[in-house]
Design a protein around this motif. Structure first.
Motif, PDB file in Angstrom:
ATOM      1  N   LYS A   5       0.825  -1.208   0.000  1.00 16.99           N
ATOM      2  CA  LYS A   5       0.000   0.000   0.000  1.00 16.99           C
ATOM      3  C   LYS A   5       0.858   1.256   0.000  1.00 16.99           C
ATOM      4  CE  LYS A   5      -4.173  -1.937   1.931  1.00 16.99           C
ATOM      5  NZ  LYS A   5      -5.191  -1.882   2.969  1.00 16.99           N
ATOM      6  N   VAL A   6       1.950   1.248   0.736  1.00 19.05           N
ATOM      7  CA  VAL A   6       2.849   2.408   0.766  1.00 19.05           C
ATOM      8  C   VAL A   6       3.453   2.614  -0.619  1.00 19.05           C
ATOM      9  CG1 VAL A   6       4.970   3.375   1.749  1.00 19.05           C
ATOM     10  CG2 VAL A   6       3.357   2.164   3.221  1.00 19.05           C
ATOM     11  N   ALA A  12       1.489   6.522  -6.945  1.00 18.07           N
ATOM     12  CA  ALA A  12       0.356   7.375  -7.313  1.00 18.07           C
ATOM     13  C   ALA A  12       0.716   8.861  -7.201  1.00 18.07           C
ATOM     14  CB  ALA A  12      -0.841   7.059  -6.435  1.00 18.07           C
ATOM     15  N   GLY A  13       1.895   9.163  -6.697  1.00 18.26           N
ATOM     16  CA  GLY A  13       2.347  10.542  -6.630  1.00 18.26           C
ATOM     17  C   GLY A  13       2.009  11.256  -5.330  1.00 18.26           C
ATOM     18  N   ASN A  24      10.088   1.111   6.654  1.00 17.90           N
ATOM     19  CA  ASN A  24       9.698  -0.295   6.452  1.00 17.90           C
ATOM     20  C   ASN A  24       9.733  -0.676   4.981  1.00 17.90           C
ATOM     21  OD1 ASN A  24       9.317  -0.879   9.165  1.00 17.90           O
ATOM     22  ND2 ASN A  24       7.190  -0.210   9.141  1.00 17.90           N
ATOM     23  N   LEU A  25       9.321   0.248   4.112  1.00 18.96           N
ATOM     24  CA  LEU A  25       9.339  -0.028   2.673  1.00 18.96           C
ATOM     25  C   LEU A  25      10.771  -0.253   2.187  1.00 18.96           C
ATOM     26  CD1 LEU A  25       7.763  -0.226  -0.015  1.00 18.96           C
ATOM     27  CD2 LEU A  25       8.164   2.232  -0.277  1.00 18.96           C
ATOM     28  N   LEU A 109      -1.792  -2.662  -6.778  1.00 19.60           N
ATOM     29  CA  LEU A 109      -1.057  -3.922  -6.893  1.00 19.60           C
ATOM     30  C   LEU A 109      -1.969  -5.119  -6.643  1.00 19.60           C
ATOM     31  CD1 LEU A 109       2.321  -2.946  -5.194  1.00 19.60           C
ATOM     32  CD2 LEU A 109       1.801  -3.064  -7.623  1.00 19.60           C
ATOM     33  N   GLU A 110      -2.996  -4.935  -5.796  1.00 23.08           N
ATOM     34  CA  GLU A 110      -3.947  -6.029  -5.554  1.00 23.08           C
ATOM     35  C   GLU A 110      -4.693  -6.397  -6.837  1.00 23.08           C
ATOM     36  OE1 GLU A 110      -5.014  -2.962  -3.055  1.00 23.08           O
ATOM     37  OE2 GLU A 110      -2.909  -3.486  -2.840  1.00 23.08           O
ATOM     38  N   TRP A 111      -4.966  -5.387  -7.681  1.00 22.43           N
ATOM     39  CA  TRP A 111      -5.663  -5.643  -8.951  1.00 22.43           C
ATOM     40  C   TRP A 111      -4.768  -6.448  -9.895  1.00 22.43           C
ATOM     41  CZ3 TRP A 111      -7.574   0.045  -9.947  1.00 22.43           C
ATOM     42  CH2 TRP A 111      -8.543   0.367  -8.995  1.00 22.43           C
ATOM     43  N   ILE A 112      -3.486  -6.118  -9.912  1.00 24.87           N
ATOM     44  CA  ILE A 112      -2.544  -6.872 -10.753  1.00 24.87           C
ATOM     45  C   ILE A 112      -2.483  -8.314 -10.257  1.00 24.87           C
ATOM     46  CG2 ILE A 112      -0.144  -7.079 -11.512  1.00 24.87           C
ATOM     47  CD1 ILE A 112       0.064  -4.017 -11.145  1.00 24.87           C
ATOM     48  N   GLU A 113      -2.383  -8.468  -8.955  1.00 26.24           N
ATOM     49  CA  GLU A 113      -2.332  -9.800  -8.363  1.00 26.24           C
ATOM     50  C   GLU A 113      -3.574 -10.609  -8.732  1.00 26.24           C
ATOM     51  OE1 GLU A 113      -1.829 -11.804  -3.922  1.00 26.24           O
ATOM     52  OE2 GLU A 113      -1.879  -9.635  -4.130  1.00 26.24           O
ATOM     53  N   GLU A 114      -4.750  -9.996  -8.617  1.00 22.95           N
ATOM     54  CA  GLU A 114      -6.010 -10.676  -8.942  1.00 22.95           C
ATOM     55  C   GLU A 114      -6.071 -11.025 -10.430  1.00 22.95           C
ATOM     56  OE1 GLU A 114      -9.592 -12.542  -8.351  1.00 22.95           O
ATOM     57  OE2 GLU A 114      -8.144 -11.875  -6.863  1.00 22.95           O
TER      58      GLU A 114
END
Length: 173
Positions: A5-6, A12-13, A24-25, A109-114
């Protein structure tokens, strides 16, 4: 907030990134905190000659330091080490640029994963030339007006390489 998410927020800018989330990232990309000199936190990675230097400015990270970090992960084609799916994929420079170009209308990224796990449609291109076989996957994303996300990747590479990702206006089921 998780590293995925980060990273999506940064791509996303969005410039307001908390220092502890960014810390952490950076560690999620395999960097280690080498030293702290005043407000400067210096990170290194054994296989990268460049250092990452960030400052904790009232709990935030400076936007130019975020840009420097993104340039390093793009230059060395780095991926998150703690992400279950994306540890098994690499993103091409073009795919990273595509993710950045969507700005606030980001591709999550969740959409790419799905799309990769459960595509609505899949086509293999260049199947006669096994060394450059590309797979195209489409998935209608309900959160994005049911528009079709297209992910093109080369599964022959190890790890598989995501070549491009975008919303395909011409998609037909």
């Amino acid at each position: 907030m998780g590293n995925k998410k980060v990273l999506a927020k940064i791509l996303a800018g969005i410039k307001n990134v908390r220092f502890n989330e960014f810390d952490n990232l950076i560690k999620g990309f395999g960097f280690e905190l080498a030293r702290i000199n005043g407000s400067h936190h210096i990170y290194n990675r054994h296989d990268i000659p460049e250092l990452i230097n960030i400052q904790n400015r009232k709990g935030q990270v400076s936007p130019y330091q975020i840009k420097q970090f993104l340039a390093i992960i793009e230059k060395y084609n780095l991926s998150l080490e703690d992400e279950e799916l994306f540890l098994n994929y690499e993103f091409s420079k073009h795919a990273i640029q595509q993710l950045k170009s969507y700005g606030r209308n980001q591709i999550k990224l969740e959409w790419i994963e799905e799309t990769l796990k459960n595509p609505d449609k899949t086509i293999v291109l260049n199947s006669e030339n096994i060394s450059s076989a590309e797979t195209c996957c489409w998935k209608c994303i309900s959160e994005y007006g049911n528009r079709a996300l297209k992910v093109v990747y080369n599964q022959i590479k190890d790890p598989p390489l995501i070549i491009t990702v975008y919303f395909d206006r011409g998609y037909k089921k």
